[in-house]
Design a protein around this motif. Structure first.
Motif, PDB file in Angstrom:
ATOM      1  N   GLY A  55       1.218  -1.387   0.129  1.00 20.36           N
ATOM      2  CA  GLY A  55      -0.095   0.123  -0.007  1.00 20.36           C
ATOM      3  C   GLY A  55       0.845   1.219   0.194  1.00 20.36           C
ATOM      4  N   ASP A  56       0.111   2.599   0.057  1.00 20.33           N
ATOM      5  CA  ASP A  56       1.051   4.030  -0.351  1.00 20.33           C
ATOM      6  C   ASP A  56       1.586   3.543   0.804  1.00 20.33           C
ATOM      7  OD1 ASP A  56      -0.003   4.162  -2.828  1.00 20.33           O
ATOM      8  OD2 ASP A  56      -1.268   5.362  -2.233  1.00 20.33           O
ATOM      9  N   ILE A  57       2.708   4.490   1.299  1.00 21.33           N
ATOM     10  CA  ILE A  57       3.121   4.977   2.546  1.00 21.33           C
ATOM     11  C   ILE A  57       2.483   6.705   2.862  1.00 21.33           C
ATOM     12  CG2 ILE A  57       6.066   5.606   3.528  1.00 21.33           C
ATOM     13  CD1 ILE A  57       6.405   3.325   0.722  1.00 21.33           C
ATOM     14  N   ILE A  58       2.657   6.485   4.222  1.00 19.21           N
ATOM     15  CA  ILE A  58       2.114   7.429   4.489  1.00 19.21           C
ATOM     16  C   ILE A  58       3.519   8.513   5.440  1.00 19.21           C
ATOM     17  CG2 ILE A  58       1.002   8.522   6.579  1.00 19.21           C
ATOM     18  CD1 ILE A  58      -1.378   6.011   6.446  1.00 19.21           C
ATOM     19  N   ASP A  59       4.165   7.607   6.137  1.00 16.11           N
ATOM     20  CA  ASP A  59       5.387   8.026   6.921  1.00 16.11           C
ATOM     21  C   ASP A  59       5.864   7.074   6.742  1.00 16.11           C
ATOM     22  OD1 ASP A  59       6.796   9.689   8.102  1.00 16.11           O
ATOM     23  OD2 ASP A  59       5.221  10.346   9.137  1.00 16.11           O
ATOM     24  N   LYS A  60       8.142   7.756   7.725  1.00 17.95           N
ATOM     25  CA  LYS A  60       8.933   6.557   7.602  1.00 17.95           C
ATOM     26  C   LYS A  60       9.508   7.269   9.163  1.00 17.95           C
ATOM     27  CE  LYS A  60       9.527   4.711   3.212  1.00 17.95           C
ATOM     28  NZ  LYS A  60      11.072   4.292   2.529  1.00 17.95           N
ATOM     29  N   VAL A  61      10.146   6.289  10.167  1.00 20.19           N
ATOM     30  CA  VAL A  61      11.194   6.398  10.900  1.00 20.19           C
ATOM     31  C   VAL A  61      12.484   5.382  10.525  1.00 20.19           C
ATOM     32  CG1 VAL A  61      10.061   5.146  12.650  1.00 20.19           C
ATOM     33  CG2 VAL A  61      11.940   7.156  12.977  1.00 20.19           C
ATOM     34  N   VAL A  62      13.697   5.960  10.756  1.00 17.10           N
ATOM     35  CA  VAL A  62      14.712   5.322  10.076  1.00 17.10           C
ATOM     36  C   VAL A  62      15.160   4.688  11.889  1.00 17.10           C
ATOM     37  CG1 VAL A  62      17.225   4.989   9.222  1.00 17.10           C
ATOM     38  CG2 VAL A  62      14.806   6.239   7.983  1.00 17.10           C
ATOM     39  N   VAL A  63      16.056   3.961  11.953  1.00 20.37           N
ATOM     40  CA  VAL A  63      16.710   2.889  13.075  1.00 20.37           C
ATOM     41  C   VAL A  63      17.560   2.403  12.689  1.00 20.37           C
ATOM     42  CG1 VAL A  63      15.941   1.944  14.812  1.00 20.37           C
ATOM     43  CG2 VAL A  63      14.337   2.957  14.088  1.00 20.37           C
ATOM     44  N   PRO A  64      19.030   3.013  12.400  1.00 19.71           N
ATOM     45  CA  PRO A  64      20.546   2.441  12.990  1.00 19.71           C
ATOM     46  C   PRO A  64      20.613   1.280  12.940  1.00 19.71           C
ATOM     47  CG  PRO A  64      20.961   4.383  13.637  1.00 19.71           C
ATOM     48  CD  PRO A  64      19.281   4.226  14.034  1.00 19.71           C
ATOM     49  N   ILE A  65      21.329   0.033  12.360  1.00 14.70           N
ATOM     50  CA  ILE A  65      21.295  -1.195  13.245  1.00 14.70           C
ATOM     51  C   ILE A  65      22.677  -1.185  13.472  1.00 14.70           C
ATOM     52  CG2 ILE A  65      21.561  -3.538  12.610  1.00 14.70           C
ATOM     53  CD1 ILE A  65      19.765  -2.823  10.707  1.00 14.70           C
ATOM     54  N   ASP A  66      23.046  -1.535  14.646  1.00 12.93           N
ATOM     55  CA  ASP A  66      24.359  -1.451  15.522  1.00 12.93           C
ATOM     56  C   ASP A  66      25.325  -2.347  15.417  1.00 12.93           C
ATOM     57  OD1 ASP A  66      23.587   1.060  17.217  1.00 12.93           O
ATOM     58  OD2 ASP A  66      22.865  -0.221  19.082  1.00 12.93           O
ATOM     59  N   LYS A  67      25.979  -2.815  15.669  1.00  8.65           N
ATOM     60  CA  LYS A  67      27.090  -3.579  15.163  1.00  8.65           C
ATOM     61  C   LYS A  67      26.627  -4.482  15.886  1.00  8.65           C
ATOM     62  CE  LYS A  67      31.620  -4.769  15.052  1.00  8.65           C
ATOM     63  NZ  LYS A  67      33.451  -4.345  14.961  1.00  8.65           N
ATOM     64  N   LYS A  68      26.390  -4.900  16.945  1.00  5.68           N
ATOM     65  CA  LYS A  68      26.295  -6.364  17.951  1.00  5.68           C
ATOM     66  C   LYS A  68      24.382  -6.457  17.931  1.00  5.68           C
ATOM     67  CE  LYS A  68      28.778  -8.426  19.060  1.00  5.68           C
ATOM     68  NZ  LYS A  68      29.140  -9.971  19.004  1.00  5.68           N
ATOM     69  N   GLU A  69      23.418  -5.661  17.181  1.00  3.90           N
ATOM     70  CA  GLU A  69      22.229  -5.692  16.647  1.00  3.90           C
ATOM     71  C   GLU A  69      22.162  -7.087  17.180  1.00  3.90           C
ATOM     72  OE1 GLU A  69      20.007  -3.216  18.301  1.00  3.90           O
ATOM     73  OE2 GLU A  69      20.363  -2.222  16.726  1.00  3.90           O
ATOM     74  N   THR A  70      20.798  -7.794  17.468  1.00  2.00           N
ATOM     75  CA  THR A  70      20.283  -8.925  17.278  1.00  2.00           C
ATOM     76  C   THR A  70      18.874  -8.782  17.077  1.00  2.00           C
ATOM     77  OG1 THR A  70      19.375  -9.127  19.658  1.00  2.00           O
ATOM     78  CG2 THR A  70      21.453 -10.235  19.727  1.00  2.00           C
ATOM     79  N   GLY A  71      18.373  -9.696  15.907  1.00  2.00           N
ATOM     80  CA  GLY A  71      16.776  -9.539  16.369  1.00  2.00           C
ATOM     81  C   GLY A  71      16.077  -9.472  17.051  1.00  2.00           C
ATOM     82  N   GLY A  72      15.817  -9.890  18.546  1.00  2.00           N
ATOM     83  CA  GLY A  72      15.354  -9.105  20.023  1.00  2.00           C
ATOM     84  C   GLY A  72      15.313  -7.677  20.046  1.00  2.00           C
ATOM     85  N   SER A  73      16.876  -7.261  20.156  1.00  5.21           N
ATOM     86  CA  SER A  73      17.323  -6.027  20.294  1.00  5.21           C
ATOM     87  C   SER A  73      16.393  -4.809  19.678  1.00  5.21           C
ATOM     88  CB  SER A  73      18.924  -5.752  20.734  1.00  5.21           C
ATOM     89  OG  SER A  73      19.150  -5.571  19.020  1.00  5.21           O
ATOM     90  N   LEU A  74      16.176  -5.366  18.270  1.00  4.31           N
ATOM     91  CA  LEU A  74      16.305  -4.729  16.967  1.00  4.31           C
ATOM     92  C   LEU A  74      14.502  -4.614  17.744  1.00  4.31           C
ATOM     93  CD1 LEU A  74      16.790  -2.681  14.666  1.00  4.31           C
ATOM     94  CD2 LEU A  74      16.526  -4.380  12.920  1.00  4.31           C
TER      95      LEU A  74
END
Length: 315
Positions: free
Chosen positions: A145-164
């Motif tokens: 569907g058409d996008i309304i809004d977004k927010v960007v989140v950096p992925i850390d070097k030791k990011e896990t699926g759980g922390s993200l």
């Protein structure tokens, strides 16, 4: 605004709380049916149901949202908008067309990238530098569907699926409030997605976690992080399942006691960790869990388990 909320897992809970706290009238919460869990088979509420009951909201759990009886119930609620976050069922056109402001989805990626069921894990596994949350108008396609809004989140070097997961749940809870304001005051935009830039984040299963040491250490390290905490990356040691919870990429180590080195071979052991040869570079194993044992740091594991250079993981 009068809202019907559709969601099921933990990821949806923060947004539901925020919507209620913001003063919106949540006239119904729709979530998946309860499921039996554990050896006793006791029925377990979904996280969204638990939170909705705590907030004193009406909960509905249709087996299929396409059922005529449920659609009629939804019409009676007469919502201005339906907010959908990780609900788990496809909505029919009869529901999509119902609310004044439409059905609004909160999706855990920067669409059109990572459409589908598991965008959080795949963004880590694939080595993305950033991800985020998108709100969009739902249509009959899968996250198209058409996008309304977004927010960007950096992925850390030791990011896990759980922390993200935790980070994006918080950001999604914030973004839906901003989107609802935009809908109500008429400033919400509609940006069509570029399908040529899309990819599909397929469902995660346990078998995906089986480590192939012929792959590069970088690929395996990302797999370990992406599948933490579920379903976890694993191999085998002396015939037992061995989950790997944390590892670092390192240069290869010369194994003087090994006649020849193959991928998956342990090339170095000290008091704190051990190193495994991969297709490109090696992995230093920091945290693991042997079948039948608790999760622990490698240095604790090595106190009670004998690992030698030349041993091969995966057998």
């Amino acid at each position: 605004m009068k809202i019907v909320f559709m969601g099921t897992p933990d990821f949806s809970v923060n947004a539901l709380e925020n919507i209620v706290k913001a003063g919106h009238d949540v006239v119904g919460v729709i979530t998946q049916p309860d499921k039996p869990k554990g050896r006793g088979g006791k029925m377990q509420y979904t996280p969204v149901k638990e939170k909705a009951l705590e907030l004193g909201l009406d909960v509905y759990q249709p087996q299929r949202v396409k059922e005529t009886e449920f659609i009629e119930k939804l019409k009676e609620m007469n919502p201005d908008a339906i907010v959908v976050i990780a609900f788990g069922q496809i909505l029919p056109k009869a529901i999509l067309d119902m609310p004044k402001y439409g059905c609004i989805n909160v999706h855990a990626s920067l669409l059109p990238k990572y459409r589908g069921a598991a965008p959080i894990q795949w963004s880590v596994i694939d080595g993305e530098k950033e991800t985020g949350v998108t709100t969009m108008y739902m249509n009959e396609g899968l996250d198209t569907g058409d996008i309304i809004d977004k927010v960007v989140v950096p992925i850390d070097k030791k990011e896990t699926g759980g922390s993200l997961f935790d980070k994006l749940a918080i950001e999604g809870g914030k973004l839906i409030l901003k989107t609802l304001i935009e809908l109500e005051n008429g400033t919400a935009v509609r940006t069509p997605q570029d399908d040529s830039k899309s990819n599909y984040a397929g469902m995660i299963n346990k078998q995906l976690g089986k480590i192939d040491f012929n792959k590069s250490a970088n690929e395996i390290e990302r797999l370990i992080r992406g599948l933490n905490p579920w379903p976890s990356a694993f191999t085998h040691f002396n015939g037992k399942l061995l989950k790997i919870w944390d590892a670092d990429v390192c240069d290869d180590v010369v194994c003087e006691s090994c006649e020849s080195v193959v991928n998956g071979m342990i090339t170095h052991v000290d008091n704190n960790s051990f190193i495994v040869k991969c297709g490109d570079n090696s992995l230093k194993i920091n945290e693991l869990q042997l079948e039948g044992k608790k999760r622990m740091k490698t240095q604790d594991f090595l106190r009670g388990n004998h690992i030698n250079t030349g041993d091969i993981l995966g057998k």
